[in-house]
Design a protein around this motif. Structure first.
Motif, short mmCIF file in Angstrom:
data_model
loop_
_atom_site.label_atom_id
_atom_site.label_comp_id
_atom_site.label_asym_id
_atom_site.label_seq_id
_atom_site.Cartn_x
_atom_site.Cartn_y
_atom_site.Cartn_z
N ARG A 6 46.55 -96.78 62.70
CA ARG A 6 47.76 -96.07 63.12
C ARG A 6 47.46 -94.70 63.71
O ARG A 6 48.08 -94.30 64.71
N ILE A 10 48.36 -93.70 67.56
CA ILE A 10 49.27 -92.59 67.86
C ILE A 10 48.58 -91.58 68.79
O ILE A 10 49.18 -91.12 69.78
N TYR A 22 56.06 -84.71 68.57
CA TYR A 22 55.77 -85.79 67.62
C TYR A 22 56.54 -85.57 66.33
O TYR A 22 56.47 -84.50 65.72
N GLU A 24 57.07 -87.15 62.49
CA GLU A 24 56.53 -88.07 61.49
C GLU A 24 57.45 -88.11 60.29
O GLU A 24 57.75 -87.07 59.68
N SER A 27 55.40 -87.93 55.41
CA SER A 27 54.15 -87.19 55.64
C SER A 27 53.55 -86.64 54.36
O SER A 27 52.82 -85.66 54.40
N SER A 32 48.07 -88.70 58.05
CA SER A 32 48.13 -89.02 59.47
C SER A 32 48.57 -87.81 60.28
O SER A 32 48.13 -87.62 61.42
N LEU A 33 49.44 -87.00 59.72
CA LEU A 33 49.96 -85.84 60.44
C LEU A 33 48.86 -84.86 60.87
O LEU A 33 48.78 -84.46 62.03
N LYS A 41 54.51 -80.74 66.32
CA LYS A 41 54.56 -81.79 65.30
C LYS A 41 55.58 -81.41 64.23
O LYS A 41 55.56 -80.30 63.71
N ALA A 43 57.20 -82.70 60.59
CA ALA A 43 56.94 -83.57 59.45
C ALA A 43 58.14 -83.56 58.51
O ALA A 43 58.66 -82.49 58.17
N PHE A 96 56.57 -91.46 64.34
CA PHE A 96 55.87 -92.35 63.42
C PHE A 96 56.71 -92.50 62.17
O PHE A 96 57.02 -91.51 61.49
N ASP A 98 56.92 -93.89 58.50
CA ASP A 98 56.12 -94.36 57.37
C ASP A 98 56.73 -93.81 56.08
O ASP A 98 56.04 -93.30 55.21
#
Length: 239
Positions: A6, A10, A22, A24, A27, A32-33, A41, A43, A96, A98
């Motif tokens: 993943r 990404i 981006y 997420e 997180s 991944s972050l 980004k 989160a 993303f 998750d």
């Protein structure tokens, strides 16, 4: 690139498409972050397990982490109460998902993300192809499932829940509008993009939800290509 996980996928999408924004969802530990390089980004997690020293260390390992925005709240609260932030941010280019590994939660995350997704953006969703039946156990959350692990045949500690049903729902409702595939790596990586420039009806079809919720893991395993468009490799030039 057949064994891309993943994080690699990404980063590939960010680099190839020049994405700069981006989001997420889920997180908690930043696994991944923090490695991903992207200019902005965001989160979201209701319970971060990232200490300030971890964030600072990550900034020196990856300079783009200096710009990270952290929202310690549920994704539902984020989309409901941070509309002004999202509108000022502009369109999301890559998301993303998750978070909570349930059909209900992942579906809401996907629909909320689609509302703000750029026409050329991509949603990546983890845990779309559980490796075995135990990993696909339905539950309210990871802690609840783990609390009854001794009653789950074949339990290995891996939990994907029924996130995969969100892919089934999106394929059914938006077959002509969304391009959807699941890469058969890293517990199943869903990839969702717009086929055409369109405005989606993002209201939940509860009749369809109830129909899909009756599906079980055997239904998925018997027809993975039909159910979730499972592929062993993706055509990277299409993304």
């Amino acid at each position: 690139m057949a064994h891309m996980n993943r994080i690699m996928l990404i980063q590939y999408l960010i680099d190839k498409n020049g994405y700069s924004t981006y989001l997420e969802i889920g997180s908690q530990r930043g696994e991944s972050l923090l490695p991903i390089k992207c200019r902005k980004k965001i989160a979201v997690d209701p319970c971060f397990l990232l200490k300030n020293k971890d964030k600072l260390k990550a900034c020196f390992q990856n300079y783009t982490n200096f710009n990270n925005k952290y929202f310690e709240m549920t994704s539902d609260d984020f989309f409901l109460n941070r509309k002004s932030f999202l509108n000022n941010l502009g369109k999301l280019e890559i998301v993303f998902i998750d978070g909570l590994h349930t059909f209900s939660a992942s579906l809401k995350d996907a629909l909320n993300s689609l509302e703000y997704l750029d026409d050329n953006g991509t949603i990546v969703m983890h845990d779309c192809f559980p490796p075995h039946k135990a990993a696909a156990t339905k539950g309210d959350n990871a802690a609840e499932v783990i609390s009854r692990k001794h009653t789950i045949k074949g339990w290995t500690g891996e939990w994907c829940g029924d996130t995969w049903k969100t892919i089934v729902y999106l394929k059914h409702k938006y077959s002509s509008q969304l391009d959807i595939q699941v890469l058969n790596n890293d517990y199943g990586i869903g990839i969702i993009k717009y086929k055409i420039d369109t405005i989606l009806d993002l209201n939940i079809d509860y009749d369809l939800v109830n129909k899909i919720d009756k599906l079980n893991y055997e239904d998925l395993i018997n027809k993975p290509q039909e159910m979730i468009s499972l592929v062993d490799e993706i055509k990277y030039e299409n993304y």
